[in-house]
Design an enzyme around this catalytic site. Structure first.
Site, short mmCIF file in Angstrom:
data_model
loop_
_atom_site.label_atom_id
_atom_site.label_comp_id
_atom_site.label_asym_id
_atom_site.label_seq_id
_atom_site.Cartn_x
_atom_site.Cartn_y
_atom_site.Cartn_z
N SER A 25 6.07 13.84 -0.01
CA SER A 25 5.66 13.02 1.15
C SER A 25 6.55 13.28 2.36
CB SER A 25 5.76 11.53 0.85
OG SER A 25 5.56 11.23 -0.47
N LYS A 159 0.33 4.46 5.97
CA LYS A 159 -0.67 5.19 5.18
C LYS A 159 -1.93 4.34 5.01
CE LYS A 159 0.17 6.12 0.75
NZ LYS A 159 0.85 7.19 0.01
C1 LIG Z 1 3.81 6.67 -2.37
S1 LIG Z 1 5.21 5.69 -2.77
C2 LIG Z 1 6.21 5.86 -1.34
C3 LIG Z 1 6.86 7.21 -1.24
C4 LIG Z 1 7.97 7.22 -0.20
N1 LIG Z 1 7.45 7.13 1.15
C5 LIG Z 1 8.79 8.49 -0.28
O1 LIG Z 1 8.72 9.28 0.65
O2 LIG Z 1 9.53 8.67 -1.25
C6 LIG Z 1 4.56 4.06 -2.64
C7 LIG Z 1 5.59 2.96 -2.90
O3 LIG Z 1 5.00 1.72 -2.53
C8 LIG Z 1 5.73 0.72 -3.24
N2 LIG Z 1 5.08 -0.59 -3.12
C9 LIG Z 1 3.81 -0.93 -3.49
N3 LIG Z 1 3.60 -2.24 -3.25
C10 LIG Z 1 4.74 -2.73 -2.69
C11 LIG Z 1 5.14 -4.02 -2.22
N4 LIG Z 1 4.30 -5.07 -2.28
N5 LIG Z 1 6.39 -4.19 -1.74
C12 LIG Z 1 7.25 -3.14 -1.69
N6 LIG Z 1 6.93 -1.89 -2.12
C13 LIG Z 1 5.70 -1.69 -2.61
C14 LIG Z 1 5.74 1.29 -4.64
O4 LIG Z 1 6.76 0.69 -5.42
C15 LIG Z 1 6.00 2.79 -4.36
O5 LIG Z 1 7.35 3.12 -4.53
#
Ligand SMILES: C[S@@+](CC[C@H](N)C(=O)[O-])C[C@H]1O[C@@H](n2cnc3c(N)ncnc32)[C@H](O)[C@@H]1O
EC number: 2.1.1.205
Length: 298
Positions: A25, A159
């Site tokens: 990402s 996103k």
């Molecule tokens: C695709 S990953 C993000 C990747 C990150 N941008 C990177 O570059 O490493 C999506 C993240 O959203 C987090 N997430 C989902 N729902 C969430 C919430 N309600 N509060 C905080 N984090 C959340 C998940 O734990 C996950 O780690």
């Protein structure tokens, strides 16, 4: 990023490992910046849904190493724990909870943020409508938090998945920002519905004071924000037709650059070690249950 994966011929996956990014990402944020210069003049940044942390790595490298801003502040928030990154304050919290906002504000000493990004994605259930709904709710939570912390003129990047009702979100955002673009970086697979909304020039309504409270509905939260008022849309350069907004869509990145949907043979067949071992992988619990004999087939 583990040792082996069926994705290992994905060029961005390999590049991320070679360059030390925790996830592929990282390239999405870097390519969005190439197009929109979103890091310019930025000092206080919030990275929502940040784990495992490749966006925070990009931000840390940009602000501390490239721009040499010693007093820059980056806050990364995620439900999952994160391995520390230089200059980044990691908060393990839920972005949908109002308390999280106060934790972020404490880190900034009450000062507003210049830039908020969210790469959030919920765990998918496989039920398409439900997944789309939960994703939309996560974006709304990120937006609500952003309106409470972003300075006027600031930038918000998030996103999205381009589902059926996405034009409603474009409409709503257009009341809050000078410019809203839906961008698809080259490193985001063309076969995926994923894209990023880049919202530039935050311009909250004059007398609106957004306040996050636990029992407040989204509608109540945005009361007074001027959403739906035509004089808030005079700046727009795209058509608003009977309440439907046709957002600008931009495929970003150099067409000569590598294609995220193509398969490339790695130059040298060698195994690359993981950049960062998973901190709290979901399979850990399953392994513990298996060891205890609690994992039984029914
Ligand atoms: C695709 S990953 C993000 C990747 C990150 N941008 C990177 O570059 O490493 C999506 C993240 O959203 C987090 N997430 C989902 N729902 C969430 C919430 N309600 N509060 C905080 N984090 C959340 C998940 O734990 C996950 O780690």
């Amino acid at each position: 990023m583990g040792k082996s994966s069926k994705d290992k011929r994905d060029i961005y996956y390999r590049r991320a490992k070679e360059e030390g990014w925790r996830a592929r990402s990282a390239f999405k944020l870097l390519q969005l910046n190439e197009e929109f210069q979103i890091f310019k003049g930025v000092k206080r940044v919030v990275d929502l849904c940040a784990a495992p942390g490749s966006w925070s790595q990009v931000l840390s490298r940009e602000l501390f190493q490239n721009q040499k801003q010693e007093d820059a502040k980056i806050v990364a928030v995620d439900l999952q724990p994160m391995t520390p990154i230089d200059g980044v304050t990691c908060i393990q919290a839920d972005i949908t909870h109002p308390k999280t906002l106060h934790k972020i504000l404490d880190t900034f000493g009450g000062e507003p943020a210049d830039f908020v990004c969210s790469d959030g994605a919920p765990d998918v259930t496989g039920l398409h409508d439900l997944d789309e709904y939960i994703q939309a709710q996560l974006i709304l939570s990120a937006l609500q938090l952003t309106t409470c912390i972003l300075k006027p003129g600031g930038t918000f990047v998030a996103k999205i998945f381009r589902g059926r009702d996405i034009d409603l979100l474009y409409s709503q955002l257009s009341y809050l920002f000078e410019r809203v673009v839906c961008a698809k970086p080259r490193s985001s697979r063309g076969t995926s519905l994923e894209a990023f909304i880049v919202c530039l020039g935050y311009k909250p309504s004059k007398n609106w004071e957004p306040k996050l409270e636990l029992n407040k509905s989204t509608e109540e939260f945005f009361e007074g924000a001027g959403i739906g008022k035509s004089d808030n849309l005079e700046h727009l350069d795209f058509p608003v037709d009977e309440g439907r907004t046709i957002g600008t869509f931009l495929a970003t990145g150099d067409l000569n650059d590598v294609d995220s949907d193509a398969t490339y043979r790695p130059g040298k067949e060698r195994e690359l070690v993981p950049v960062q071992m998973p901190t709290a992988p979901p399979y850990k619990k399953a392994l513990e249950m298996k060891r205890r004999g609690d994992l039984v087939r029914r």
